[in-house]
Design an enzyme around this catalytic site. Structure first.
Site, PDB file in Angstrom:
ATOM      1  N   THR A 120      45.777  41.903  48.631  1.00  7.64           N
ATOM      2  CA  THR A 120      45.000  41.270  47.575  1.00  7.64           C
ATOM      3  C   THR A 120      43.512  41.562  47.732  1.00  7.64           C
ATOM      4  O   THR A 120      43.024  41.753  48.848  1.00  7.64           O
ATOM      5  CB  THR A 120      45.231  39.745  47.621  1.00  7.64           C
ATOM      6  OG1 THR A 120      44.289  39.110  46.785  1.00  7.64           O
ATOM      7  CG2 THR A 120      45.077  39.183  49.025  1.00  7.64           C
ATOM      8  N   ASP A 121      42.792  41.516  46.604  1.00  5.51           N
ATOM      9  CA  ASP A 121      41.330  41.677  46.672  1.00  5.51           C
ATOM     10  C   ASP A 121      40.652  40.470  47.330  1.00  5.51           C
ATOM     11  O   ASP A 121      39.474  40.538  47.693  1.00  5.51           O
ATOM     12  CB  ASP A 121      40.744  41.926  45.276  1.00  5.51           C
ATOM     13  CG  ASP A 121      41.013  40.818  44.274  1.00  5.51           C
ATOM     14  OD1 ASP A 121      41.718  39.844  44.602  1.00  5.51           O
ATOM     15  OD2 ASP A 121      40.498  40.937  43.132  1.00  5.51           O
ATOM     16  N   GLU A 122      41.399  39.365  47.479  1.00  5.14           N
ATOM     17  CA  GLU A 122      40.782  38.158  48.058  1.00  5.14           C
ATOM     18  C   GLU A 122      40.384  38.336  49.515  1.00  5.14           C
ATOM     19  O   GLU A 122      39.629  37.520  50.051  1.00  5.14           O
ATOM     20  CB  GLU A 122      41.743  36.973  47.960  1.00  5.14           C
ATOM     21  CG  GLU A 122      42.060  36.605  46.549  1.00  5.14           C
ATOM     22  CD  GLU A 122      42.704  35.243  46.432  1.00  5.14           C
ATOM     23  OE1 GLU A 122      42.708  34.494  47.420  1.00  5.14           O
ATOM     24  OE2 GLU A 122      43.203  34.942  45.352  1.00  5.14           O
ATOM     25  N   TYR A 147      45.227  31.190  52.575  1.00  4.21           N
ATOM     26  CA  TYR A 147      46.011  32.297  51.992  1.00  4.21           C
ATOM     27  C   TYR A 147      45.312  33.630  52.217  1.00  4.21           C
ATOM     28  O   TYR A 147      45.901  34.577  52.750  1.00  4.21           O
ATOM     29  CB  TYR A 147      46.249  32.063  50.488  1.00  4.21           C
ATOM     30  CG  TYR A 147      46.657  33.329  49.757  1.00  4.21           C
ATOM     31  CD1 TYR A 147      47.883  33.937  50.006  1.00  4.21           C
ATOM     32  CD2 TYR A 147      45.786  33.933  48.839  1.00  4.21           C
ATOM     33  CE1 TYR A 147      48.253  35.118  49.353  1.00  4.21           C
ATOM     34  CE2 TYR A 147      46.147  35.109  48.183  1.00  4.21           C
ATOM     35  CZ  TYR A 147      47.380  35.702  48.444  1.00  4.21           C
ATOM     36  OH  TYR A 147      47.730  36.864  47.811  1.00  4.21           O
ATOM     37  N   LYS A 151      46.364  36.952  54.502  1.00  2.00           N
ATOM     38  CA  LYS A 151      46.543  38.314  53.962  1.00  2.00           C
ATOM     39  C   LYS A 151      45.585  39.289  54.666  1.00  2.00           C
ATOM     40  O   LYS A 151      45.966  40.433  54.961  1.00  2.00           O
ATOM     41  CB  LYS A 151      46.322  38.332  52.453  1.00  2.00           C
ATOM     42  CG  LYS A 151      47.373  37.614  51.631  1.00  2.00           C
ATOM     43  CD  LYS A 151      48.771  38.219  51.697  1.00  2.00           C
ATOM     44  CE  LYS A 151      48.872  39.570  51.036  1.00  2.00           C
ATOM     45  NZ  LYS A 151      50.285  40.027  50.948  1.00  2.00           N
TER      46      LYS A 151
HETATM   47  P1  NAD Z   1      55.312  35.242  44.493  1.00  2.00           P
HETATM   48  O1  NAD Z   1      54.942  34.001  45.208  1.00  2.00           O
HETATM   49  O2  NAD Z   1      55.641  35.211  43.047  1.00  2.00           O
HETATM   50  O3  NAD Z   1      56.557  35.939  45.218  1.00  2.00           O
HETATM   51  C1  NAD Z   1      56.651  36.035  46.620  1.00  2.00           C
HETATM   52  C2  NAD Z   1      58.108  36.359  46.984  1.00  2.00           C
HETATM   53  O4  NAD Z   1      58.169  36.468  48.408  1.00  2.00           O
HETATM   54  C3  NAD Z   1      59.099  35.276  46.556  1.00  2.00           C
HETATM   55  O5  NAD Z   1      60.231  35.863  45.941  1.00  2.00           O
HETATM   56  C4  NAD Z   1      59.470  34.603  47.866  1.00  2.00           C
HETATM   57  O6  NAD Z   1      60.778  34.051  47.889  1.00  2.00           O
HETATM   58  C5  NAD Z   1      59.322  35.762  48.851  1.00  2.00           C
HETATM   59  N1  NAD Z   1      59.113  35.280  50.225  1.00  2.00           N
HETATM   60  C6  NAD Z   1      58.230  34.321  50.631  1.00  2.00           C
HETATM   61  N2  NAD Z   1      58.349  34.140  51.956  1.00  2.00           N
HETATM   62  C7  NAD Z   1      59.299  35.010  52.390  1.00  2.00           C
HETATM   63  C8  NAD Z   1      59.847  35.303  53.663  1.00  2.00           C
HETATM   64  N3  NAD Z   1      59.442  34.650  54.776  1.00  2.00           N
HETATM   65  N4  NAD Z   1      60.811  36.246  53.749  1.00  2.00           N
HETATM   66  C9  NAD Z   1      61.248  36.899  52.638  1.00  2.00           C
HETATM   67  N5  NAD Z   1      60.761  36.653  51.406  1.00  2.00           N
HETATM   68  C10 NAD Z   1      59.796  35.725  51.284  1.00  2.00           C
HETATM   69  O7  NAD Z   1      54.120  36.249  44.781  1.00  2.00           O
HETATM   70  P2  NAD Z   1      53.520  37.418  43.873  1.00  2.00           P
HETATM   71  O8  NAD Z   1      52.458  36.856  43.026  1.00  2.00           O
HETATM   72  O9  NAD Z   1      54.630  38.186  43.284  1.00  2.00           O
HETATM   73  O10 NAD Z   1      52.802  38.293  45.008  1.00  2.00           O
HETATM   74  C11 NAD Z   1      53.522  39.345  45.670  1.00  2.00           C
HETATM   75  C12 NAD Z   1      52.590  40.049  46.629  1.00  2.00           C
HETATM   76  O11 NAD Z   1      51.490  40.587  45.913  1.00  2.00           O
HETATM   77  C13 NAD Z   1      51.998  39.139  47.698  1.00  2.00           C
HETATM   78  O12 NAD Z   1      51.942  39.864  48.909  1.00  2.00           O
HETATM   79  C14 NAD Z   1      50.598  38.837  47.193  1.00  2.00           C
HETATM   80  O13 NAD Z   1      49.723  38.584  48.255  1.00  2.00           O
HETATM   81  C15 NAD Z   1      50.266  40.132  46.496  1.00  2.00           C
HETATM   82  N6  NAD Z   1      49.296  40.036  45.399  1.00  2.00           N
HETATM   83  C16 NAD Z   1      49.488  39.130  44.386  1.00  2.00           C
HETATM   84  C17 NAD Z   1      48.580  39.099  43.325  1.00  2.00           C
HETATM   85  C18 NAD Z   1      48.759  38.127  42.176  1.00  2.00           C
HETATM   86  O14 NAD Z   1      47.893  38.065  41.311  1.00  2.00           O
HETATM   87  N7  NAD Z   1      49.842  37.365  42.095  1.00  2.00           N
HETATM   88  C19 NAD Z   1      47.490  39.964  43.316  1.00  2.00           C
HETATM   89  C20 NAD Z   1      47.315  40.864  44.388  1.00  2.00           C
HETATM   90  C21 NAD Z   1      48.238  40.900  45.414  1.00  2.00           C
HETATM   91  O1  DAU Z   2      42.988  38.091  43.308  1.00  3.14           O
HETATM   92  C1  DAU Z   2      44.339  38.221  43.635  1.00  3.14           C
HETATM   93  C2  DAU Z   2      44.956  36.860  43.835  1.00  3.14           C
HETATM   94  O2  DAU Z   2      45.075  36.285  42.531  1.00  3.14           O
HETATM   95  C3  DAU Z   2      46.316  36.913  44.524  1.00  3.14           C
HETATM   96  O3  DAU Z   2      46.126  37.374  45.833  1.00  3.14           O
HETATM   97  C4  DAU Z   2      46.978  35.540  44.555  1.00  3.14           C
HETATM   98  O4  DAU Z   2      48.276  35.653  45.078  1.00  3.14           O
HETATM   99  C5  DAU Z   2      47.055  35.007  43.133  1.00  3.14           C
HETATM  100  O5  DAU Z   2      47.583  33.691  43.131  1.00  3.14           O
HETATM  101  C6  DAU Z   2      45.661  34.994  42.502  1.00  3.14           C
HETATM  102  O6  DAU Z   2      44.804  34.046  43.178  1.00  3.14           O
HETATM  103  P1  DAU Z   2      43.817  33.053  42.373  1.00  3.14           P
HETATM  104  O7  DAU Z   2      43.567  31.888  43.237  1.00  3.14           O
HETATM  105  O8  DAU Z   2      42.686  33.792  41.784  1.00  3.14           O
HETATM  106  O9  DAU Z   2      44.827  32.676  41.151  1.00  3.14           O
HETATM  107  P2  DAU Z   2      45.155  31.294  40.404  1.00  3.14           P
HETATM  108  O10 DAU Z   2      46.074  31.647  39.282  1.00  3.14           O
HETATM  109  O11 DAU Z   2      45.574  30.224  41.330  1.00  3.14           O
HETATM  110  O12 DAU Z   2      43.743  30.883  39.796  1.00  3.14           O
HETATM  111  C7  DAU Z   2      43.003  31.762  38.951  1.00  3.14           C
HETATM  112  C8  DAU Z   2      41.665  31.094  38.658  1.00  3.14           C
HETATM  113  O13 DAU Z   2      41.893  29.944  37.839  1.00  3.14           O
HETATM  114  C9  DAU Z   2      40.929  30.589  39.890  1.00  3.14           C
HETATM  115  O14 DAU Z   2      39.530  30.711  39.659  1.00  3.14           O
HETATM  116  C10 DAU Z   2      41.313  29.099  39.960  1.00  3.14           C
HETATM  117  C11 DAU Z   2      41.423  28.736  38.499  1.00  3.14           C
HETATM  118  N1  DAU Z   2      42.390  27.675  38.131  1.00  3.14           N
HETATM  119  C12 DAU Z   2      43.651  27.742  38.638  1.00  3.14           C
HETATM  120  C13 DAU Z   2      44.585  26.813  38.273  1.00  3.14           C
HETATM  121  C14 DAU Z   2      45.994  26.850  38.816  1.00  3.14           C
HETATM  122  C15 DAU Z   2      42.019  26.699  37.237  1.00  3.14           C
HETATM  123  O15 DAU Z   2      40.852  26.660  36.770  1.00  3.14           O
HETATM  124  N2  DAU Z   2      42.947  25.773  36.854  1.00  3.14           N
HETATM  125  C16 DAU Z   2      44.225  25.792  37.330  1.00  3.14           C
HETATM  126  O16 DAU Z   2      45.024  24.918  36.925  1.00  3.14           O
END
Ligand code: NAD
Ligand code: DAU
Length: 331
Positions: A120-122, A147, A151
């Site tokens: 992630t970019d975080e 989190y 990562k």
């Molecule tokens: P998600 O929470 O939707 O899915 C995560 C999956 O991992 C789930 O199916 C869960 O059951 C599985 N999992 C969790 N713990 C596990 C374990 N111990 N063993 C096996 N499986 C396990 O997450 P996502 O949003 O699809 O993110 C997927 C990946 O992409 C993550 O590594 C996250 O850091 C990265 N990522 C997410 C975003 C985003 O915006 N959501 C952005 C950049 C990177």
């Molecule tokens: O940047 C990549 C990341 O993006 C991934 O690594 C994470 O897995 C993914 O969850 C996401 O993280 P954020 O914390 O940015 O996403 P989230 O959807 O939780 O929140 C997006 C923005 O919205 C953040 O500034 C918090 C805000 N927010 C979130 C929720 C749930 C609100 O204002 N209200 C809300 O109810």
């Protein structure tokens, strides 16, 4: 190839599995613990001779070792992924994101299997709103939440295993994804489902925090490009020039759903809330010829809203508990 895709039943992992089935001849073994964030439905329509689901934990060596031994490459999505949850209880983040990644690294080292690590970019912390800079592959690590720290730690483990043990790995760091099958704890689907339920959207703090939105389909195409053509040991940033602040996003959701654009509430801010993320993805585009397909956020969001309207059976069971957990924190 036989790909082992960890976390392949989650939001982005399942999108990637669909992308692989549609665009390659590879077979896929999904290893997923099926936590609250996983979904069997997201994999339901895939051909059984191409995709197999194994339910198991990436932090268990006895589970991981034989699956890695049988794979030609591992694509590692599995993680605890939600910042707010990591503030409530960091422990599963440490186990899955750190111990889980370590366990996979030891297996790919032992069996000499190619690994792509999805991150992630975080890990880079945050930028000021008026900073002209964006994150690049050279930005120093400075994570803010449990989190993002977990990562960041997982990225460092991968880099160390490449340098010290010659593991054949690449890393990608992507910005915020949106699209179908995203758990309703996350910002965009939470607000869409709130509007469907007649609940006013909830924006943290002043709502000026910026996220750099990319459609999950574009994340998947980038990961496949890196897996196929990325240079071993390299990191690639994935982003689609989608910077928007949270107020802009929530106003657009309200407009597209036929509501007044100011019909939202500002609620308690997230502890340690990162101000702005922004990705410079020039390396990925120049080296691998990748570009995003979804360049119009409004049309991608329109499709996503329609998807949540049509898939209420999928998200409804999680809605009350998700909102109760936020309400307990004034969010
Ligand atoms: P998600 O929470 O939707 O899915 C995560 C999956 O991992 C789930 O199916 C869960 O059951 C599985 N999992 C969790 N713990 C596990 C374990 N111990 N063993 C096996 N499986 C396990 O997450 P996502 O949003 O699809 O993110 C997927 C990946 O992409 C993550 O590594 C996250 O850091 C990265 N990522 C997410 C975003 C985003 O915006 N959501 C952005 C950049 C990177
Ligand atoms: O940047 C990549 C990341 O993006 C991934 O690594 C994470 O897995 C993914 O969850 C996401 O993280 P954020 O914390 O940015 O996403 P989230 O959807 O939780 O929140 C997006 C923005 O919205 C953040 O500034 C918090 C805000 N927010 C979130 C929720 C749930 C609100 O204002 N209200 C809300 O109810």
């Amino acid at each position: 190839m036989n790909l082992l895709v960890t976390g392949g039943a989650g939001f982005i992992g399942s999108n990637f599995v669909h992308h692989v089935v549609a665009n390659t001849d590879h077979t896929v073994t999904v290893l997923d613990k099926m936590t609250y964030a996983a979904s069997r439905e997201a994999l339901a329509e895939l051909p059984e001779d191409r995709v197999t689901l194994v339910v198991g934990d990436i932090a268990e060596p006895d589970v991981v070792d034989p699956l890695v031994a049988a794979a030609d490459a591992v694509v590692h999505f599995a993680a605890e992924s939600h910042n707010d949850n990591s503030l409530n209880d960091p422990s599963p983040f440490i186990r899955t994101n750190l111990i889980g990644t370590f366990t996979l690294l030891e297996a790919v080292r032992k069996h000499d299997v190619r690994l792509h690590h999805v991150s992630t970019d975080e890990v880079y912390g945050d930028l000021e709103l008026d900073d002209p800079k964006r994150f690049t592959e050279d930005t120093p690590y400075a994570p803010s939440s449990p989190y993002s720290a977990s990562k960041a730690g997982s990225d460092h483990l991968v880099r160390a295993w490449v340098r010290s043990f010659g593991v054949r790995a690449t890393i990608s760091n992507c910005s915020n994804n949106y699209g179908p099958w995203q758990h309703i704890e996350k910002f965009i689907p939470r607000q869409i489902t709130n509007v469907i339920d007649g609940i006013r959207p909830k924006v943290y703090g002043d709502g000026l925090n910026v996220r750099d939105w990319i459609h999950a389909d574009d994340h998947s195409s980038a990961v496949l490009a890196i897996l196929e053509r990325g240079r071993i040991g390299e990191t690639y940033l994935i982003g689609a020039d989608g910077e928007k602040n949270n107020l802009e996003v929530v106003r657009l959701i309200l407009k597209l759903m036929g509501q007044p654009e100011d019909a939202y509430d500002q609620v308690t801010d997230r502890a340690g809330h990162d101000r702005r993320y922004a990705i410079e993805s020039g390396k990925l585009r120049a080296e691998l010829g990748w570009s995003p397909r979804f360049e119009d956020f409004e049309s991608g969001l329109t499709d996503t809203i329609a998807w949540y309207r049509e898939h209420e059976d999928w998200w409804r069971p999680a809605k009350d508990a998700t909102e109760a957990s936020y309400a307990a924190k004034g969010q």
